[in-house]
Design a protein around this motif. Structure first.
Motif, PDB file in Angstrom:
ATOM      1  N   ASN A 113     107.213  15.299 -38.695  1.00  0.00           N
ATOM      2  CA  ASN A 113     108.462  15.565 -39.403  1.00  0.00           C
ATOM      3  C   ASN A 113     109.341  14.321 -39.542  1.00  0.00           C
ATOM      4  OD1 ASN A 113     111.600  16.725 -38.766  1.00  0.00           O
ATOM      5  ND2 ASN A 113     110.501  17.618 -40.497  1.00  0.00           N
ATOM      6  N   HIS A 114     109.339  13.456 -38.530  1.00  0.00           N
ATOM      7  CA  HIS A 114     110.230  12.287 -38.580  1.00  0.00           C
ATOM      8  C   HIS A 114     109.781  11.262 -39.615  1.00  0.00           C
ATOM      9  CE1 HIS A 114     107.054  10.669 -35.977  1.00  0.00           C
ATOM     10  NE2 HIS A 114     107.511   9.470 -36.245  1.00  0.00           N
ATOM     11  N   LEU A 115     108.594  11.456 -40.216  1.00  0.00           N
ATOM     12  CA  LEU A 115     108.103  10.538 -41.240  1.00  0.00           C
ATOM     13  C   LEU A 115     108.436  11.001 -42.659  1.00  0.00           C
ATOM     14  CD1 LEU A 115     104.571   9.790 -39.725  1.00  0.00           C
ATOM     15  CD2 LEU A 115     106.602   8.318 -39.646  1.00  0.00           C
ATOM     16  N   PHE A 116     109.079  12.163 -42.800  1.00  0.00           N
ATOM     17  CA  PHE A 116     109.450  12.662 -44.121  1.00  0.00           C
ATOM     18  C   PHE A 116     110.525  11.766 -44.738  1.00  0.00           C
ATOM     19  CE2 PHE A 116     112.117  15.152 -46.958  1.00  0.00           C
ATOM     20  CZ  PHE A 116     111.170  15.753 -47.791  1.00  0.00           C
ATOM     21  N   SER A 117     110.465  11.632 -46.073  1.00  0.00           N
ATOM     22  CA  SER A 117     111.478  10.825 -46.761  1.00  0.00           C
ATOM     23  C   SER A 117     111.847  11.456 -48.088  1.00  0.00           C
ATOM     24  CB  SER A 117     110.968   9.401 -46.990  1.00  0.00           C
ATOM     25  OG  SER A 117     109.815   9.409 -47.808  1.00  0.00           O
ATOM     26  N   LEU A 118     113.085  11.218 -48.519  1.00  0.00           N
ATOM     27  CA  LEU A 118     113.578  11.720 -49.792  1.00  0.00           C
ATOM     28  C   LEU A 118     114.640  10.760 -50.319  1.00  0.00           C
ATOM     29  CD1 LEU A 118     113.440  14.147 -51.790  1.00  0.00           C
ATOM     30  CD2 LEU A 118     115.388  15.126 -50.538  1.00  0.00           C
ATOM     31  N   TYR A 119     114.463  10.324 -51.570  1.00  0.00           N
ATOM     32  CA  TYR A 119     115.396   9.395 -52.205  1.00  0.00           C
ATOM     33  C   TYR A 119     115.696   9.922 -53.609  1.00  0.00           C
ATOM     34  CZ  TYR A 119     112.827   6.565 -48.795  1.00  0.00           C
ATOM     35  OH  TYR A 119     112.196   6.106 -47.683  1.00  0.00           O
ATOM     36  N   ALA A 120     116.964   9.903 -54.009  1.00  0.00           N
ATOM     37  CA  ALA A 120     117.332  10.378 -55.345  1.00  0.00           C
ATOM     38  C   ALA A 120     118.476   9.531 -55.890  1.00  0.00           C
ATOM     39  CB  ALA A 120     117.737  11.852 -55.296  1.00  0.00           C
ATOM     40  N   GLY A 121     118.412   9.257 -57.183  1.00  0.00           N
ATOM     41  CA  GLY A 121     119.462   8.478 -57.826  1.00  0.00           C
ATOM     42  C   GLY A 121     118.920   7.739 -59.035  1.00  0.00           C
ATOM     43  N   PRO A 122     119.775   7.012 -59.743  1.00  0.00           N
ATOM     44  CA  PRO A 122     119.343   6.233 -60.915  1.00  0.00           C
ATOM     45  C   PRO A 122     118.747   4.888 -60.500  1.00  0.00           C
ATOM     46  CG  PRO A 122     121.712   6.036 -60.651  1.00  0.00           C
ATOM     47  CD  PRO A 122     121.249   6.980 -59.567  1.00  0.00           C
ATOM     48  N   TRP A 123     117.674   4.922 -59.747  1.00  0.00           N
ATOM     49  CA  TRP A 123     117.091   3.732 -59.147  1.00  0.00           C
ATOM     50  C   TRP A 123     116.504   2.785 -60.195  1.00  0.00           C
ATOM     51  CZ3 TRP A 123     118.046   3.443 -54.050  1.00  0.00           C
ATOM     52  CH2 TRP A 123     118.189   4.618 -53.320  1.00  0.00           C
ATOM     53  N   GLN A 124     116.507   1.503 -59.859  1.00  0.00           N
ATOM     54  CA  GLN A 124     115.718   0.513 -60.596  1.00  0.00           C
ATOM     55  C   GLN A 124     114.337   0.461 -59.933  1.00  0.00           C
ATOM     56  OE1 GLN A 124     116.367  -1.744 -63.319  1.00  0.00           O
ATOM     57  NE2 GLN A 124     114.154  -1.972 -63.062  1.00  0.00           N
ATOM     58  N   ILE A 125     113.290   0.635 -60.724  1.00  0.00           N
ATOM     59  CA  ILE A 125     111.937   0.734 -60.170  1.00  0.00           C
ATOM     60  C   ILE A 125     111.019  -0.278 -60.844  1.00  0.00           C
ATOM     61  CG2 ILE A 125     109.939   2.247 -59.823  1.00  0.00           C
ATOM     62  CD1 ILE A 125     111.838   4.630 -59.886  1.00  0.00           C
TER      63      ILE A 125
END
Length: 730
Positions: free
Chosen positions: A222-234
């Protein structure tokens, strides 16, 4: 006294051998046992839960469209082995609004840290728990963080879920040995991008919103879960047929060294594929730079989060590139040695911290043209570990953790550094090939499983003919730094006797096994000093007769830890001290030169070498030093000496005179080297910290007004503040 120390050592080792395994439940908890309201998870509670829950699947729906709080539904499906204890689900500081157990609503029993699920509501075998929840965005260093960019007011959301922080995002079984799969649905604003542990399968615009769908992932902690949201530059690239992405805020995108970042990542994947004899195991690897991250980076499943400190405002120096490269390689190595093979409990976290810190410089030295990595490891990691290990507050790296509240003990900076050094020691003790084979066997044997320290030791022990038990006990479970000193005699130009004495601090009176190289140094016709004989030895006792050195040519200088194989302080013999006072700048190898300087400084700290003689030698020799890493190491000792002398009530006019000479020497050196260079910055920074004379303070004042060199440092705000504070204090 010697025998008493040995007796204490043996007793201490016997006690600590029991600590090699993570805590296990030896007796059942009381029949009416319940977790204490408001308390965090304990090792016993985690062991109990592990025995009752298996085959976990998480189904997360989460709405990120609101500004203050986010909300969602978490469904957890799992197999349950009946017990009389309530099942607890970790969830810190959120709100549980509705709970269904196997489609039946139950009363909410939530105490702020965990949710109680009565065992009577659960079935033997498959179960489903649905929790409707909400949570405020985090304002600290963990949880789901919402950041408003002050430059363009764009909003970015990102998770920090390491070390029992995953349950600050949503309800979960937050312990490292309970793995689960994740299927995720996210609602965001329509111009946002969402990144998680697996690539999205669908993203549909729905009016002002966008609905993201992520298919079921592999199983992971569980501690390896990740979530990122926004108008990112990729930015996108490839490595070994796997997708790479580098992701940042839009407002800093023009300052990111994208090509260099991808180059290090691609070559790092190739290096680790070969080293571990296993290809990168996932289909993608995302690297996200985020603001206000207090540490260099965090590993997640198929992603890694990095601090924006690696993006500089001005000139990108070699030191900047090295720091970001090491951070990239550290997180990348944890794909294998943390994600694929995770820990059973938090007290084993030092293994992945130490291994990645040890391996990253090795990887960098193999994939780049840098030849300074051994010196960098010595100056940045080993000396920092020494400094912490000298203190009365030092402790072993292998520390049992029974409660989550003490989990940070296992991964503080001093233990990270010491763990890296111990891995270096282990590689030398086993031999590089046996060490690598042991690592490969460990990763293959426990792939997609959780381990503890005993699993690691058992696998490494099987890869070598040497007995690791005593070595492991003294290096994993005991604190402190041993000191070595040499006593030798020569007859007719040959060594006739050579003895190495090992000593230990009073608070940690233990003698260890040290695999070292003794370097015998001489000069050539051009007066260049180099190691003409390098002899591998093993030191284990308090007094060690080195018969293998008898008959070798008598040296001008000796260092007992040539090549930095050992984790020791070295006190230099009188002959070596005398020779160094004449020609330390002529030592050809930078690492050897750094270690001689450090030995002299350690002897100053231990009152075995005069501070005045040390400062005198600096005035004579330091101007010849052109290696930035080595110079920075030496300058730090001057800063420390200056602090002592200025704060002392004892009058030491000779030392103050030496410091005044050093002050002007540093100023002159800052004006002689390339304008605007990192070397100039190092010299001028040291000068500013040391400035006390009228001449030095006048120069600082004129520099601030733009009337004095170095002009290319005039816009360095950190330097300007330091100069202002110095002038104000004076």
């Amino acid at each position: 006294m010697h025998y008493l120390k040995i007796l204490i050592l043996l007793c201490f080792i016997s006690l600590l051998i029991a600590c090699d395994k993570s805590p296990e439940l030896e007796l059942p908890l009381a029949d009416d046992y319940q977790r204490i309201d408001g308390a965090l998870l304990t090792a016993d509670e985690a062991t109990l839960r592990k025995s009752t829950v298996s085959n976990i699947q998480y189904f997360l729906q989460i709405d990120l469209t609101k500004s203050e709080r986010y909300s969602g539904i978490m469904e957890i499906r799992f197999d349950y082995k009946p017990t009389t204890f309530p099942l607890t689900i970790d969830f810190i500081d959120g709100e549980a609004e509705r709970i269904l157990v196997n489609s039946n609503a139950i009363a909410i029993d939530y105490v702020g840290n965990f949710i109680n699920i009565p065992s009577a509501n659960l079935d033997a075998g498959p179960n489903s728990i649905k929790i409707q929840f909400s949570h405020a965005y985090a304002k600290g260093e963990s949880g789901l963080i919402r950041y408003v960019d002050p430059v363009d007011e764009h909003v970015y959301i990102f998770s920090q879920s390491s070390q029992f922080n995953g349950n600050k995002l949503f309800p979960s079984f937050d312990q490292p040995n309970l793995h689960g799969t994740y299927e995720v649905r996210v609602v965001t604003l329509k111009d946002w991008t969402v990144i998680s542990s697996i690539k999205e399968s669908e993203a549909i615009v729905d009016g002002p919103f966008k609905r993201w769908k992520f298919p079921e992932s592999s199983s992971f902690s569980n501690h390896l879960f990740s979530l990122y949201a926004g108008p990112w530059q990729i930015w996108e690239s490839m490595a070994d047929n796997k997708e790479l992405r580098l992701i940042t805020r839009q407002s800093i995108a023009n300052r990111v060294a994208v090509r260099e970042w991808f180059r290090i990542t691609q070559q790092g994947i190739k290096f680790f594929n070969d080293y571990f004899s296993r290809p990168y195991p996932y289909q993608k690897y995302d690297q996200i730079l985020v603001p206000e991250l207090a540490i260099d980076g965090i590993e997640n499943f198929t992603t890694a989060t990095f601090s924006e400190q690696f993006i500089t405002d001005g000139l990108i120096t070699a030191s900047d590139i090295r720091a970001s490269s090491v951070a990239i390689l550290k997180q990348l190595s944890r794909t294998w040695f943390s994600n694929e093979v995770s820990m059973k409990w938090w007290d084993s976290s030092w293994l992945k911290e130490g291994f990645s810190s040890y391996m990253a410089p090795i990887a960098l030295s193999k994939i780049s043209d840098k030849n300074n990595e051994q010196l960098s490891f010595y100056s940045n990691i080993k000396l920092a570990s020494h400094k912490a290990d000298y203190l009365d507050t030092t402790g072993p790296i292998n520390v049992p953790i029974y409660e989550i509240s003490s989990s940070t003990v296992a991964i503080d900076s001093s233990r990270k550094n010491k763990a890296a050094v111990v891995f270096q020691q282990l590689a030398h003790f086993m031999g590089e090939k046996s060490f690598q084979q042991g690592i490969r066997s460990y990763l293959a044997k426990f792939r997609n499983q959780s381990t503890d320290v005993s699993d690691f030791i058992e696998t490494m022990d099987a890869a070598t003919s040497r007995n690791l038990n005593q070595w492991i006990s003294t290096w994993f479970n005991l604190p402190g730094v041993n000191t070595l000193s040499a006593d030798y005699q020569c007859d007719e130009g040959k060594i006739s006797t050579f003895t190495v004495k090992q000593s230990a601090p009073e608070q940690s009176p233990f003698y260890r096994n040290h695999n070292l190289q003794i370097g015998l140094y001489n000069t050539d016709k051009q007066q260049v000093v180099s190691a003409t004989s390098i002899i591998p030895v093993q030191i284990s006792a308090q007094i060690n007769e080195m018969d293998e050195l008898v008959g070798l040519p008598c040296p001008l200088m000796v260092h007992l830890n040539h090549g930095d194989w050992g984790y020791v302080k070295v006190h230099l013999d009188v002959k070596t001290q005398l020779m160094l006072s004449k020609n330390i700048s002529q030592v050809d190898n930078k690492l050897s030169r750094a270690m001689f300087w450090q030995s002299l400084w350690d002897m100053v700290l231990d009152q075995e070498f005069s501070l005045n003689d040390y400062l005198k030698l600096l005035n004579k020799s330091i101007a010849a030093e052109s290696d930035l890493q080595l110079l920075s190491q030496i300058l730090s000792t001057i800063e420390q000496a200056n602090g002592w002398i200025r704060a002392s009530h004892l009058v030491n006019d000779e030392a103050k005179n030496h410091l005044e000479e050093l002050e002007l020497l540093m100023l002159n050196q800052s004006l002689l080297v390339e304008d605007g260079s990192p070397l100039q910055l190092a010299w001028f920074d040291a000068f500013t910290g040391l400035a006390e004379t009228k001449q030095g303070l006048n120069h600082l004042s004129n520099w601030l007004q733009g009337f004095a060199a170095p002009l290319k440092l005039a816009n360095n705000q950190k330097m300007r503040w330091q100069a202002l504070l110095k002038l104000q204090a004076s």
